[in-house]
Design an enzyme around this catalytic site. Structure first.
Site, PDB file in Angstrom:
ATOM      1  N   LYS A 109      -2.086   6.503   1.155  1.00  0.00           N
ATOM      2  CA  LYS A 109      -3.184   5.594   0.841  1.00  0.00           C
ATOM      3  C   LYS A 109      -3.033   5.004   1.875  1.00  0.00           C
ATOM      4  CE  LYS A 109       1.376   2.906   1.204  1.00  0.00           C
ATOM      5  NZ  LYS A 109       1.565   2.165   2.858  1.00  0.00           N
ATOM      6  N   ASP A 129       6.267   2.931  -3.476  1.00  0.00           N
ATOM      7  CA  ASP A 129       4.868   3.162  -3.328  1.00  0.00           C
ATOM      8  C   ASP A 129       4.704   4.358  -4.245  1.00  0.00           C
ATOM      9  OD1 ASP A 129       4.309   1.196  -1.411  1.00  0.00           O
ATOM     10  OD2 ASP A 129       4.568   3.051   0.506  1.00  0.00           O
TER      11      ASP A 129
END
Ligand code: C5P
Length: 293
Positions: free
Chosen positions: A10, A137
């Site tokens: 990401k 995350d």
């Protein structure tokens, strides 16, 4: 039987780091974006939990119970009563300690793979709750796409986008630990609660130039303070034609948006020639989160 899971890296298109909470985390408003730079995890029957790591930076990652993928397998076994027996092999392509959530990605992949291998059959929502226990995350690594994250980053709202974003990632020689980046930001006086409204508007319209101009990261100041040489990398990317650039997450990887796949390839070659980073990666997003294949 074995299960193979691919899980994306990401980048944060927007990362506003609000006040430090009593639990030691910061309140975030972020926009996560998954790109097609993947770690791959293979889970096969084992005698106990076993872990092997190969690929880029494998030597820097602990292959024992400190590893987030190992902890993910343990957590899933604890909560479901499954026997914690699995042989995990992770092939790393996501830069280690690079601000691209590689460790979180591996944890998400381990959850998906063990759930399949052990036939524990958890829903995506149940997996996402376990993911949030493992790290801020990890839920996004399960979900993928583009999503607004609030709380410590674990509360997600999907953002619909139509455009593909073409990226160049400039990988640095030395990693930055995530807690160190947050501590440095606090030392520098903290971040902001800046809302991502303008970015979301640009995403909605698929306006790539505007998206690139709206990239925002409070942790960039912390990363630059810890690794001042990153300023050269950011400047070089912009001078060499990137539409926009930003430090990815807690750094030190620098992320640049290009107008097309060809422009991204050209920018990557030019950055490599300038010797302002250890390596470059070309990628595109958004892509789905952790998927068994
Ligand atoms: O959640 P995760 O374990 O990935 O976070 C790693 C570290 O990053 C935390 O221990 C904390 O120091 C910092 N962090 C933070 N605020 C967040 C997310 C992470 O301070 N919202």
């Amino acid at each position: 039987m074995q299960v193979r899971v691919r899980v994306p890296a990401k980048v944060n298109l927007h990362l506003a780091v609000g006040p430090l909470r009593r639990d030691g985390y910061h309140e975030l408003v972020t926009v996560f974006h998954a790109v097609d730079l993947y770690d791959e995890l293979v889970a096969a029957p084992g005698e106990r939990i076993e872990l092997a790591i190969i690929g880029d930076g494998a030597g820097e990652v602990p292959a024992d119970e400190r590893n987030l993928a190992w902890r993910a397998a343990t957590l899933l076994a604890d909560r479901t009563g499954a026997a914690p027996k699995v042989r995990l092999e992770i092939t790393k392509a996501i830069p280690v300690a690079g601000g691209m959530a590689g460790g979180s990605a591996d944890a998400a992949a381990a959850l998906v793979a063990c759930d399949r291998l052990w036939r524990t059959g958890l829903s995506r929502t149940a997996l996402s709750e376990l993911a949030a226990e493992l790290g801020s995350d990890v839920p996004f690594a399960l979900l993928g796409g583009t999503a607004v994250g609030t709380g410590r980053g674990e509360r997600l709202t999907w953002v619909t986008t139509n455009e593909t974003l073409h990226w160049v990632f400039a990988v640095a020689e030395q990693g930055i630990s995530t807690p160190a980046a947050y501590r440095e930001l606090d030392r520098l006086g903290g971040g902001s609660t800046t809302a991502p409204d303008a970015l979301l508007e640009a995403l909605h319209h698929g306006d790539i130039k505007l998206i690139a101009a709206r990239l925002y990261n409070d942790l960039q100041a912390a990363a630059l303070s810890l690794a001042p040489e990153l300023q050269r990398t950011l400047d070089a990317g912009r001078e060499l034609g990137a539409l926009g650039g930003v430090v990815s997450g807690s750094g030190p990887t620098c992320a640049f948006i290009a107008a097309s796949r060809d422009d991204a390839a050209r920018l990557a070659a030019a950055l490599a020639a300038e010797r302002v980073c250890l390596a470059t990666r070309v990628a595109a997003g958004p892509v789905p989160g952790a998927l068994a294949r």
